[in-house]
Design an enzyme around this catalytic site. Sequence first.
Site, PDB file in Angstrom:
ATOM      1  N   THR A 182       0.901  -1.160   0.000  1.00 24.91           N
ATOM      2  CA  THR A 182       0.000   0.000   0.000  1.00 24.91           C
ATOM      3  C   THR A 182       0.925   1.191   0.000  1.00 24.91           C
ATOM      4  O   THR A 182       2.073   1.069   0.405  1.00 24.91           O
ATOM      5  CB  THR A 182      -0.875  -0.028   1.271  1.00 24.91           C
ATOM      6  OG1 THR A 182      -1.894  -1.011   1.124  1.00 24.91           O
ATOM      7  CG2 THR A 182      -1.543   1.303   1.568  1.00 24.91           C
TER       8      THR A 182
ATOM      9  N   ARG B 164     -13.597  -7.365  -2.503  1.00 25.03           N
ATOM     10  CA  ARG B 164     -13.011  -7.192  -1.165  1.00 25.03           C
ATOM     11  C   ARG B 164     -12.468  -5.757  -1.009  1.00 25.03           C
ATOM     12  O   ARG B 164     -11.810  -5.232  -1.887  1.00 25.03           O
ATOM     13  CB  ARG B 164     -11.890  -8.209  -0.976  1.00 25.03           C
ATOM     14  CG  ARG B 164     -11.151  -8.115   0.362  1.00 25.03           C
ATOM     15  CD  ARG B 164      -9.889  -7.296   0.267  1.00 25.03           C
ATOM     16  NE  ARG B 164      -9.090  -7.371   1.492  1.00 25.03           N
ATOM     17  CZ  ARG B 164      -8.019  -6.617   1.702  1.00 25.03           C
ATOM     18  NH1 ARG B 164      -7.607  -5.761   0.803  1.00 25.03           N
ATOM     19  NH2 ARG B 164      -7.335  -6.723   2.819  1.00 25.03           N
TER      20      ARG B 164
ATOM     21  N   ASP C   1      -8.423  -2.063   4.511  1.00 26.83           N
ATOM     22  CA  ASP C   1      -8.490  -0.993   5.512  1.00 26.83           C
ATOM     23  C   ASP C   1      -8.182   0.389   4.938  1.00 26.83           C
ATOM     24  O   ASP C   1      -8.593   1.400   5.518  1.00 26.83           O
ATOM     25  CB  ASP C   1      -7.492  -1.274   6.644  1.00 26.83           C
ATOM     26  CG  ASP C   1      -6.067  -1.351   6.116  1.00 26.83           C
ATOM     27  OD1 ASP C   1      -5.850  -2.040   5.096  1.00 26.83           O
ATOM     28  OD2 ASP C   1      -5.171  -0.719   6.710  1.00 26.83           O
TER      29      ASP C   1
ATOM     30  N   THR D 138      -0.532   0.287   6.713  1.00 26.30           N
ATOM     31  CA  THR D 138      -0.320  -0.750   5.695  1.00 26.30           C
ATOM     32  C   THR D 138      -0.182  -2.092   6.396  1.00 26.30           C
ATOM     33  O   THR D 138       0.383  -2.160   7.488  1.00 26.30           O
ATOM     34  CB  THR D 138       0.924  -0.473   4.833  1.00 26.30           C
ATOM     35  OG1 THR D 138       1.118  -1.573   3.937  1.00 26.30           O
ATOM     36  CG2 THR D 138       2.181  -0.288   5.672  1.00 26.30           C
ATOM     37  N   GLY D 139      -0.708  -3.126   5.773  1.00 26.10           N
ATOM     38  CA  GLY D 139      -0.612  -4.442   6.391  1.00 26.10           C
ATOM     39  C   GLY D 139      -1.861  -5.249   6.097  1.00 26.10           C
ATOM     40  O   GLY D 139      -2.593  -4.944   5.153  1.00 26.10           O
TER      41      GLY D 139
ATOM     42  N   GLY E 299      -5.173  -5.902   6.020  1.00 26.81           N
ATOM     43  CA  GLY E 299      -6.240  -4.941   6.210  1.00 26.81           C
ATOM     44  C   GLY E 299      -7.380  -5.382   7.107  1.00 26.81           C
ATOM     45  O   GLY E 299      -7.950  -4.575   7.845  1.00 26.81           O
TER      46      GLY E 299
HETATM   47  N1  ASP Z   1      -3.665  -2.841   3.874  1.00 22.49           N
HETATM   48  C1  ASP Z   1      -3.783  -3.263   2.506  1.00 22.49           C
HETATM   49  C2  ASP Z   1      -5.068  -4.009   2.346  1.00 22.49           C
HETATM   50  O1  ASP Z   1      -5.408  -4.800   3.201  1.00 22.49           O
HETATM   51  C3  ASP Z   1      -2.669  -4.128   2.031  1.00 22.49           C
HETATM   52  C4  ASP Z   1      -1.290  -3.728   2.500  1.00 22.49           C
HETATM   53  O2  ASP Z   1      -1.117  -2.637   3.031  1.00 22.49           O
HETATM   54  O3  ASP Z   1      -0.358  -4.490   2.326  1.00 22.49           O
HETATM   55  O4  ASP Z   1      -5.727  -3.822   1.343  1.00 22.49           O
END
Ligand code: ASP
Length: 315
Positions: free
Chosen positions: A177, A205, A208, A228-229, A231
Amino acid sequence: MNDSFALAIHGGAGTMRPEAMTPAAEADYHAGLRDSLRAGHAVLRAGGTALDAVTAAVMSLEDNPLFNAGRGAVFTHAGLQEMDAAVMTGQDRAAGAVAGIFGPRNPVQAARAVMEHSEHVFLIGQGALDFCRNQGLPFAPPDYFYTERRWEALQAELARQAVSGADTRDDAAKHGTVGAVARDCLGNLAAATSTGGMTAKLPGRVGDSPVFGAGTWADNASCAISATGHGEFFIRWAAAHEVAARMRLRGDTLEAAAEEVVAELGRVGGSGGLIAIDAAGRIALPFNSQGMYRGRIGTDGIPHTGIYREALQVE
Ligand code: ASP
């Protein structure tokens, strides 16, 4: 009054095995992060708003195919790209977001158009696209967004799912992200986040990133955040709002609130990180994964960037 300004950015977090990364690739990531920091810094140095700065910084990362947003976004299970983005300003909590869009060249501009030119906060799918066209936003053709690397990541993920094999690849190859937070010379805060989501996500889908209080938040009374992560965890734990609430209601410092929320997410399986800035321009960049593409820049205009747990580097 403190008239300094500051900006922080991220380009995704996850497992990034240093042995899987060549020195040339690493240099490209640092260069991409520096370009984004300089784009945001140019706005702030000219007396521009935090909102304009985070928009410029995120557009730079969206245009860079290395990062999972805009050009180079990941593919859904059905082999399509569906993008989410959000912006928020701290002085008035104005907010705009889009989800599940494909076509607008810079999804962050779509989010900003929702904030500035509609009565709404969140538009999705076809309605969002119709709105973007009516607003005259630039669109790009499918081949602009396509990258071989993300297509291969989808094929690898589908193959892995077919045999329920262990997941040994870098998650940096599967999601990511981009985001930015800033404090401008008037003391106003803003946050922006943009993503292609997670590789092989189900069509429809939403992660976050465009969900206010989860992946994006800005309030001058506390902080601006872009996360980021994984979500789903950031949504369920209202991660960005949780940091702000601990500052506002409990008097936590930015660093303490941000570090603890990210550590708590890590303990429940929510890998990732966030970038945070407060009204004094203090910055926190915590992550619970192996790495997070990240950077910061202040009034002096010197970009500091990092990937793993090492101290941020100067070019
Ligand atoms: N947070 C992002 C999502 O879940 C993905 C990411 O940040 O790696 O869409």
